[in-house]
Each structure stands twice: as C-alpha cells, then as structure tokens.
Design a protein around this motif. Structure first.
Motif, PDB file in Angstrom:
ATOM      1  N   SER A   1       0.746  -1.184   0.149  1.00  0.00           N
ATOM      2  CA  SER A   1       0.006  -0.034   0.113  1.00  0.00           C
ATOM      3  C   SER A   1       0.921   1.081   0.059  1.00  0.00           C
TER       4      SER A   1
ATOM      5  N   PHE B   1      -3.582   5.238  -3.005  1.00  0.00           N
ATOM      6  CA  PHE B   1      -3.521   4.466  -2.178  1.00  0.00           C
ATOM      7  C   PHE B   1      -4.960   4.078  -1.525  1.00  0.00           C
TER       8      PHE B   1
ATOM      9  N   TYR C   1      -6.292   1.533  -3.849  1.00  0.00           N
ATOM     10  CA  TYR C   1      -5.608   0.174  -3.595  1.00  0.00           C
ATOM     11  C   TYR C   1      -5.929  -0.651  -2.256  1.00  0.00           C
ATOM     12  N   ALA C   2      -6.051   0.265  -1.211  1.00  0.00           N
ATOM     13  CA  ALA C   2      -6.595  -0.181   0.183  1.00  0.00           C
ATOM     14  C   ALA C   2      -7.866  -0.883   0.011  1.00  0.00           C
TER      15      ALA C   2
END
Length: 229
Positions: A87, A96, A99-100
C-alpha cells in the motif's frame, strides 16, 4: 513516551511522523488504524469507506490510514506486512485509497499464505497502477514501514484493529458515529477560531487542540478487536 526511529523511506503523502498516509486537506482529522488481514477491518472498510470518502471529498475531514501488521503471525508469509508495504507503493503513485479498498475486497483468509506478490500486482493493475508499482513491489522499499507504524501506534495505546479516532478521540468504527464526531469536532474548531486570542483584543479563551493517544478524552481506552472463531 519513547517512539521508534522513523524508517529511512516512507510513502508519499505520509504524516510528518511517517506513521500513516494522509488523504485530503480537511481540518478535522480522522485516524484509521487497520490491518489488511483483519476481517473486522474489511467490515469497517466496506461499511464506512464511502462515508469516509465523502467526508474527504466534501473538505470536511482529512483521513489518515495507519497500515499495521498486528496479524503477521496469522499467515505463513507475514502477509500483513507485505500488504501494508504494497500500500505504500500504491501511495507513491497516487492510488492509496483505491488500492487499500481493493486489498480488503480481495482479503485472503487468516491462517494461509495470503496473496502472492503477483496477485498484489494484479490488484494494483485493477486500480490503475502500472509497471512502476510492480517494480516497487519487487524492490520492497517499505517492508520496514509497517513494523514502525505498528510500534508507534502501540506506544500510543492502540491495541486493536480497526481503531478510529476523530480529532484525537476514539470513536466506534461506524459511519454514523464518525460523521457525527466530525461534525462535532468541526463545531469545536470553528468556536476555537472565534475565541482565539487576537492582538489588541482581550483574551476570551483558546481551544487547545486534541492529540490522539491513551489520554485522548474520556472513553479512549482501546480494547483488542475480537478474533474470529
């Protein structure tokens, strides 16, 4: 209070302390302490993620994610560390949050190897990350970052994930509670501006500004999240 030494390299958009990734410029700060292998964190992300994104988009709050590695021993490959480190690579390339969220949607079960680096790279491609992200995964520049984030959080009193703080005060990780807490904090900050000391004017008081930690307000004692049976 003694904190660990900050790593030589932290992700883009990190806090000054290097212990989380900041999203948005809003005045009220929300801190979310998470572990990408934690099923309760997945539940929190899926239920509260849209609310958090809305608060940030509306300029009402800034969101700081603290990716921890509490559950490293619940996988055979230290998956919590590897996912958190990946991450950090996503943060470097401006993805971020996306993707998280995708990591939680694709969360592997506890007790196994977790996702492979190839699978993490594929998740990255799914949210618009390219070969530079994949190269970052291979290089592993942030593998020492999650232990630092975790050590710093533990030193400040965090003992379970998910843990959420609004303006330094622990709140339940639920969208309605977080929204109400942000509104309350915004009112406090607005009052602070109105009552701040102005040169040439009598002193009428000043809001001190909260800081998160074990003493951050009544009811701020954190209990570990229950482990699934």
């Amino acid at each position: 209070m003694t904190y660990p030494t900050i790593p030589d390299r932290v992700p883009a958009g990190a806090t000054p302390e290097g212990d989380g990734v900041v999203v948005g410029p809003g005045q009220v700060r929300i801190d979310a302490f998470i572990d990408f292998l934690c099923p309760f964190c997945k539940r929190f992300e899926l239920s509260s993620g849209p609310t958090l994104a809305g608060l940030v988009a509306d300029g009402l709050a800034s969101l700081v994610y603290h990716p921890m590695n509490f559950l490293d021993e619940a996988s055979t490959t230290h998956y919590s560390t590897r996912a958190a480190a990946s991450s950090g690579c996503a943060a470097d390339y401006g993805r971020f949050i996306e993707y998280a969220h995708a990591l939680f949607v694709n969360q592997p079960p506890e007790g196994g190897p977790g996702l492979t680096d190839a699978e993490l790279a594929a998740i990255g491609r799914g949210v618009g990350l390219d070969t530079a992200f994949t190269a970052c995964l291979s290089e592993g520049p942030y593998l020492d970052w999650p232990p630092y984030v975790t050590a710093r959080a533990v030193a400040a009193g965090v003992s379970g994930t998910p843990t959420v703080l609004v303006d330094g005060v622990v709140v339940a990780p639920e969208p309605q509670v977080i929204t109400a807490a942000v509104a309350q904090a915004a009112r406090r900050l607005a009052l602070a501006k109105r009552t701040a000391v102005v040169p040439g004017h009598p002193r009428t008081g000043r809001f001190p500004g909260a800081s998160w930690g074990p003493s951050a307000g009544a009811g701020s004692r954190i209990r570990p999240a229950p482990r699934p049976s």
